[in-house]
Design a protein around this motif. Structure first.
Motif, PDB file in Angstrom:
ATOM      1  N   GLY A  81      27.463  16.030  64.776  1.00  0.00           N
ATOM      2  CA  GLY A  81      28.107  14.752  65.055  1.00  0.00           C
ATOM      3  C   GLY A  81      27.647  14.200  66.394  1.00  0.00           C
ATOM      4  N   THR A  82      28.485  13.370  67.007  1.00  0.00           N
ATOM      5  CA  THR A  82      28.104  12.731  68.274  1.00  0.00           C
ATOM      6  C   THR A  82      28.856  13.300  69.475  1.00  0.00           C
ATOM      7  OG1 THR A  82      29.800  11.043  67.917  1.00  0.00           O
ATOM      8  CG2 THR A  82      27.588  10.551  67.094  1.00  0.00           C
ATOM      9  N   THR A  83      30.079  13.733  69.282  1.00  0.00           N
ATOM     10  CA  THR A  83      30.893  14.162  70.436  1.00  0.00           C
ATOM     11  C   THR A  83      30.248  15.251  71.273  1.00  0.00           C
ATOM     12  OG1 THR A  83      32.918  13.530  69.261  1.00  0.00           O
ATOM     13  CG2 THR A  83      33.165  15.030  71.145  1.00  0.00           C
ATOM     14  N   PRO A  84      29.653  16.287  70.657  1.00  0.00           N
ATOM     15  CA  PRO A  84      29.164  17.405  71.478  1.00  0.00           C
ATOM     16  C   PRO A  84      27.948  17.059  72.345  1.00  0.00           C
ATOM     17  CG  PRO A  84      29.363  18.040  69.155  1.00  0.00           C
ATOM     18  CD  PRO A  84      29.454  16.549  69.217  1.00  0.00           C
ATOM     19  N   GLY A 118      26.928  24.982  62.984  1.00  0.00           N
ATOM     20  CA  GLY A 118      28.128  25.026  62.154  1.00  0.00           C
ATOM     21  C   GLY A 118      27.957  24.274  60.850  1.00  0.00           C
ATOM     22  N   ASP A 119      27.116  23.258  60.877  1.00  0.00           N
ATOM     23  CA  ASP A 119      26.808  22.544  59.631  1.00  0.00           C
ATOM     24  C   ASP A 119      25.575  21.686  59.841  1.00  0.00           C
ATOM     25  OD1 ASP A 119      28.683  19.457  59.480  1.00  0.00           O
ATOM     26  OD2 ASP A 119      27.960  20.520  61.229  1.00  0.00           O
ATOM     27  N   GLU A 120      25.057  21.160  58.748  1.00  0.00           N
ATOM     28  CA  GLU A 120      23.861  20.336  58.835  1.00  0.00           C
ATOM     29  C   GLU A 120      23.854  19.340  57.684  1.00  0.00           C
ATOM     30  OE1 GLU A 120      21.822  18.518  60.365  1.00  0.00           O
ATOM     31  OE2 GLU A 120      20.731  20.160  61.325  1.00  0.00           O
ATOM     32  N   ARG A 121      23.376  18.185  57.999  1.00  0.00           N
ATOM     33  CA  ARG A 121      23.168  17.181  56.937  1.00  0.00           C
ATOM     34  C   ARG A 121      21.889  17.560  56.210  1.00  0.00           C
ATOM     35  NH1 ARG A 121      24.809  13.371  61.030  1.00  0.00           N
ATOM     36  NH2 ARG A 121      26.979  13.825  61.513  1.00  0.00           N
ATOM     37  N   TRP A 122      21.828  17.277  54.917  1.00  0.00           N
ATOM     38  CA  TRP A 122      20.680  17.666  54.110  1.00  0.00           C
ATOM     39  C   TRP A 122      19.538  16.644  54.292  1.00  0.00           C
ATOM     40  CZ3 TRP A 122      19.760  22.257  52.193  1.00  0.00           C
ATOM     41  CH2 TRP A 122      18.793  22.446  51.210  1.00  0.00           C
ATOM     42  N   ALA A 125      40.350  14.611  59.787  1.00  0.00           N
ATOM     43  CA  ALA A 125      40.653  15.997  60.184  1.00  0.00           C
ATOM     44  C   ALA A 125      39.686  17.004  59.553  1.00  0.00           C
ATOM     45  CB  ALA A 125      42.095  16.383  59.870  1.00  0.00           C
ATOM     46  N   HIS A 126      38.519  16.536  59.110  1.00  0.00           N
ATOM     47  CA  HIS A 126      37.501  17.522  58.666  1.00  0.00           C
ATOM     48  C   HIS A 126      36.896  18.177  59.897  1.00  0.00           C
ATOM     49  CE1 HIS A 126      34.229  14.435  59.298  1.00  0.00           C
ATOM     50  NE2 HIS A 126      33.564  15.519  59.613  1.00  0.00           N
ATOM     51  N   THR A 127      36.300  19.341  59.677  1.00  0.00           N
ATOM     52  CA  THR A 127      35.554  20.002  60.729  1.00  0.00           C
ATOM     53  C   THR A 127      34.351  20.685  60.105  1.00  0.00           C
ATOM     54  OG1 THR A 127      35.736  21.412  62.705  1.00  0.00           O
ATOM     55  CG2 THR A 127      36.801  22.210  60.668  1.00  0.00           C
ATOM     56  N   ALA A 128      33.305  20.853  60.871  1.00  0.00           N
ATOM     57  CA  ALA A 128      32.006  21.206  60.281  1.00  0.00           C
ATOM     58  C   ALA A 128      31.780  20.227  59.126  1.00  0.00           C
ATOM     59  CB  ALA A 128      31.958  22.674  59.888  1.00  0.00           C
ATOM     60  N   SER A 129      31.401  20.735  57.949  1.00  0.00           N
ATOM     61  CA  SER A 129      31.373  19.829  56.782  1.00  0.00           C
ATOM     62  C   SER A 129      32.390  20.300  55.753  1.00  0.00           C
ATOM     63  CB  SER A 129      29.956  19.762  56.189  1.00  0.00           C
ATOM     64  OG  SER A 129      29.118  18.971  57.016  1.00  0.00           O
TER      65      SER A 129
HETATM   66  C1  6PG Z   1      28.934  16.573  61.469  1.00  0.00           C
HETATM   67  C2  6PG Z   1      29.902  17.426  62.239  1.00  0.00           C
HETATM   68  C3  6PG Z   1      31.284  16.961  61.980  1.00  0.00           C
HETATM   69  C4  6PG Z   1      31.715  16.268  63.247  1.00  0.00           C
HETATM   70  C5  6PG Z   1      32.850  15.324  62.991  1.00  0.00           C
HETATM   71  C6  6PG Z   1      33.115  14.484  64.234  1.00  0.00           C
HETATM   72  O1  6PG Z   1      27.905  17.078  61.013  1.00  0.00           O
HETATM   73  O2  6PG Z   1      29.220  15.361  61.388  1.00  0.00           O
HETATM   74  O3  6PG Z   1      29.736  18.718  62.087  1.00  0.00           O
HETATM   75  O4  6PG Z   1      32.215  17.932  61.640  1.00  0.00           O
HETATM   76  O5  6PG Z   1      32.103  17.250  64.203  1.00  0.00           O
HETATM   77  O6  6PG Z   1      32.484  14.491  61.908  1.00  0.00           O
HETATM   78  O7  6PG Z   1      31.977  13.701  64.454  1.00  0.00           O
HETATM   79  P1  6PG Z   1      31.841  12.804  65.788  1.00  0.00           P
HETATM   80  O8  6PG Z   1      31.701  13.791  66.921  1.00  0.00           O
HETATM   81  O9  6PG Z   1      30.596  12.010  65.569  1.00  0.00           O
HETATM   82  O10 6PG Z   1      33.096  11.981  65.898  1.00  0.00           O
END
Ligand code: 6PG
Length: 267
Positions: A47-50, A76-80, A154-158
């Motif tokens: 995502g963008t936050t980290p 922790g996860d990845e987009r395909w 409230a999802h986390t990872a995917s």
């Molecule tokens: C992803 C992340 C996902 C992300 C949340 C928050 O691949 O998108 O693993 O779980 O942490 O969607 O995303 P933002 O940090 O962009 O708000």
């Protein structure tokens, strides 16, 4: 599991303070793991936050304090998508951190996204982690740290609401689809996340305040609010939030769970 959430909530004034505090905590966790076991295994969040946290880690003084060659880096996860695609979590982590610090490239494990079968790729990735990390809990690799973000559902990872991966207690990774666009993802399972020695969740911005309040108020793990899986984490859980995320819309007291330590915004 009812009762107080495990762990702590660190609430700071803004996203920059949160990024700095999370980066410092990662550096401390790395130093402790390297001192105790000689390596530090971590799954990076996407995502963008980290990105801001990764930039702090890649900048002095933190950059010069971390034993980067001892890091075992996972995701922790990845987009395909291809690893050079703008949506790639590996691309984001490489740009903000991995290209700027002396990690050993042989110990950086991007989730493969060029295999013909996502399910097989997910299972193979779990095997790569198990071989690298060595330590398992109920046959699931035990990482030193997993970084997580949280979406506005409230999802986390995917792990999206209702994810079938909640039922998969025997695998570390699985294939998933993002409901909004049915895009394919590879994600850590709840079992992997819950097995980690330490979990750091980074949540900022007012858009996250409502789902975060709902999650913190939940009586137990609910698949509709996937981040609640942290209620059954075996290790330590540290939430790093800004006041915008931790304070319910419209003000009022924070819905932060009953916690062991809390560092309010420095006055
Ligand atoms: C992803 C992340 C996902 C992300 C949340 C928050 O691949 O998108 O693993 O779980 O942490 O969607 O995303 P933002 O940090 O962009 O708000």
């Amino acid at each position: 599991m009812n009762g107080p959430w495990p762990g702590e909530v660190v609430i700071l004034a803004d996203a920059e303070d949160v990024a700095r505090a999370a980066a410092e905590r990662i550096a401390v966790a790395s130093a402790r793991a390297v001192a105790e076991r000689g390596t530090f295994s971590i799954a990076l969040a996407g995502g963008t936050t980290p990105a801001a946290t990764y930039s702090h880690l890649a900048t002095a003084p933190l950059r010069d304090s971390v034993a980067w060659p001892a890091w075992r880096v996972f995701f922790g996860d990845e987009r395909w998508v291809a690893h050079d695609h703008p949506d790639s979590n590996f691309a984001m982590a490489s740009r903000t951190l991995l290209s700027r610090v002396p990690v050993n490239a042989a110990h950086v494990h991007p989730i493969p996204t060029d295999a013909p079968d996502a399910e097989a790729a997910a299972k193979n990735y779990g095997g790569v982690m198990r071989a690298s990390v060595g330590v398992t809990v109920d046959a699931i690799p035990q990482l030193d740290m997993i970084l997580l973000g949280m979406g506005d559902d409230a999802h986390t990872a995917s792990l999206f609401p209702g994810s079938p991966l909640f039922a998969d207690r025997d695998c570390a990774y699985g294939a998933a689809r993002r409901p909004a666009d049915a895009s394919l993802r590879i994600s850590a399972t709840p079992a992997l996340i819950q097995a980690a020695r330490a979990i750091a969740v980074i949540v900022t911005g007012s858009a996250k305040s409502a789902p975060l309040a709902r999650a913190w108020a939940s009586a137990g793990v609910t698949h509709d609010l996937p981040i609640t899986l942290l209620r059954e984490a075996r290790g330590s859980v540290s939430w790093f939030c800004d006041t915008a995320a931790a304070t319910p819309a419209g003000g009022g007291a924070s819905a932060a769970p009953r916690i062991t330590t809390r560092k309010a915004c420095p006055q």
